[in-house]
Design an enzyme around this catalytic site. Structure first.
Site, PDB file in Angstrom:
ATOM      1  N   ASP A 126       0.859  -1.187   0.000  1.00 37.57           N
ATOM      2  CA  ASP A 126       0.000   0.000   0.000  1.00 37.57           C
ATOM      3  C   ASP A 126       0.895   1.237   0.000  1.00 37.57           C
ATOM      4  O   ASP A 126       1.687   1.443   0.923  1.00 37.57           O
ATOM      5  CB  ASP A 126      -0.894  -0.023   1.242  1.00 37.57           C
TER       6      ASP A 126
ATOM      7  N   ASP B  36      -2.935   2.456  -6.041  1.00 39.02           N
ATOM      8  CA  ASP B  36      -1.882   2.540  -5.025  1.00 39.02           C
ATOM      9  C   ASP B  36      -1.765   1.313  -4.125  1.00 39.02           C
ATOM     10  O   ASP B  36      -1.003   1.346  -3.153  1.00 39.02           O
ATOM     11  CB  ASP B  36      -2.107   3.772  -4.152  1.00 39.02           C
ATOM     12  N   GLU B  37      -2.447   0.235  -4.419  1.00 45.22           N
ATOM     13  CA  GLU B  37      -2.314  -0.946  -3.565  1.00 45.22           C
ATOM     14  C   GLU B  37      -2.636  -2.213  -4.325  1.00 45.22           C
ATOM     15  O   GLU B  37      -3.378  -2.209  -5.308  1.00 45.22           O
ATOM     16  CB  GLU B  37      -3.202  -0.837  -2.314  1.00 45.22           C
TER      17      GLU B  37
END
Length: 373
Positions: free
Chosen positions: A23, A117-118
């Protein structure tokens, strides 16, 4: 925690997986600080600064003042008078996301992106023969920092997705946490239930009234009690309290819907107020839609009234919703159909479904649900 090399043979014998959840730290805001050195060390919010704007992301400097994503910009500015607003630059964020995913592919065949983003990675196969999931996570974090100009990522390593995601949030920012086989139930027991995915402020409040504040409290309740109080959510809570998650990491996981719900501090009934509230929800959801690069044809409005009765209305178009303007137009048309309301509402939600590649939309709770009721 230390390397997990000594546990590899045992994990394979037990049939357990090696899962990493990566993350990025304050991704949008960190990109802005990277590209504008004057913003480094400053409280930054990505989003609109207008009266009806919403914070999409906040730097860690802003978070110390209580600024959070999905917060109205006006409220954020009150909490942090020196807050610096920057408009979102999704082309930049997507470019960085592609860099990160290329790194992931070097270490795992099964990569399940959740957003720009993860992502989850299943490194059980160990493509490079590194011998340790923890070491793989360390290498990935180091490469991300080196190849993206200093952006940092936090990672969680464990034997299932639920625990890996909890672990990645445990030592943020720029941290690493490992939960080994046999440690899951103990780790979960010490956590506040609000840390469980899907348990929002309302859900945590309801649980507190039932004497449930930690994972240990939740594990002490039998399945009959949980089903009586939480319905279909009970099975998830029962397993989560014991650190159990049998889901596999799935590359290119099809998304059936994307949306959000807001539970209001006070019941709303006025048309203008409801329309403004809907605009705020649209801002939040459209940011998620762009972040996930999702395309869908059906928009569904959900309203829950003061007496807890609820109903939904949906409208489909023959083509994927083109942009935020069309999404907002469909959402407001659905709201206008039910105005004036027979009674005030305590919750409003909006969902985009019938995603590309899906034959039919499915009725389910919105992704990224803001509260458990």
């Amino acid at each position: 925690m230390a390397s997990d090399e000594d546990h590899d043979d045992g994990e394979e014998a037990l049939g357990l997986r090696k899962i990493i959840h990566v993350d990025m730290d304050a991704f949008y805001a960190s990109c802005e600080q990277r590209d504008d050195p004057s913003l480094r060390g400053q409280p930054v919010a990505v989003g609109g600064s207008s009266e009806r704007g919403v914070v999409m992301a906040a730097s860690y400097e802003a978070r110390t003042f209580g600024v959070r994503s999905a917060m109205p910009s006006v409220q954020a500015a009150r909490l942090c008078p020196n807050l610096i607003f920057r408009k979102a630059r999704f082309d930049v964020y997507r470019g960085v996301s592609q860099q990160i995913r290329a790194i992931f592919q070097d270490y795992a065949q099964e990569v399940e992106p959740l957003a720009l983003d993860e992502a989850y990675l299943d490194v059980t196969e160990d493509l490079k023969g590194i011998g340790s999931a923890t070491r793989i996570a360390e290498l990935i974090r180091a490469r991300i920092k080196a190849e993206t100009g200093g952006l940092t990522a936090s990672a969680g390593v464990s034997y299932n997705k639920f625990l890996a995601k909890l672990a990645s949030d445990h030592n943020k920012p720029d941290g690493l946490c490992v939960i080994r086989p046999g440690e899951g139930a103990q780790f979960v027991a010490a956590l506040p239930v609000r840390r469980f995915h899907g348990v929002g402020p309302r859900g945590a409040e309801k649980m507190a009234k039932l004497g449930i504040e930690t994972g240990a409290d939740l594990a002490a309740k039998d399945i009959a009690f949980l089903r009586a109080n939480f319905g279909s959510f009970a099975d998830y809570l029962y397993r989560a309290a014991r650190g159990i998650d049998l889901r596999r990491v799935k590359a290119n996981r099809p998304r059936k819907s994307l949306g959000a719900e807001r539970t209001f501090d006070r019941d709303l009934s006025s048309g203008p107020v409801l329309r403004e509230a809907l605009d705020n929800i649209i801002d939040i959801i459209w940011e998620r839609i762009q972040r996930a690069e999702a395309k869908g044809r059906t928009v569904t409005l959900k309203l829950k009234h003061a007496d807890f009765t609820s109903h939904t209305r949906a409208k489909s178009v023959p083509h994927p919703v083109a942009d935020k303007r069309e999404f907002a137009k469909l959402g407001h048309a659905l709201l206008d159909e039910v105005l004036p309301l027979p009674q005030p509402v305590r919750l409003m939600g909006l969902t985009l479904s019938a995603m590309e590649g899906e034959k039919e939309p499915e009725d389910q709770a919105p992704d990224g649900q803001l509260s458990l009721l």
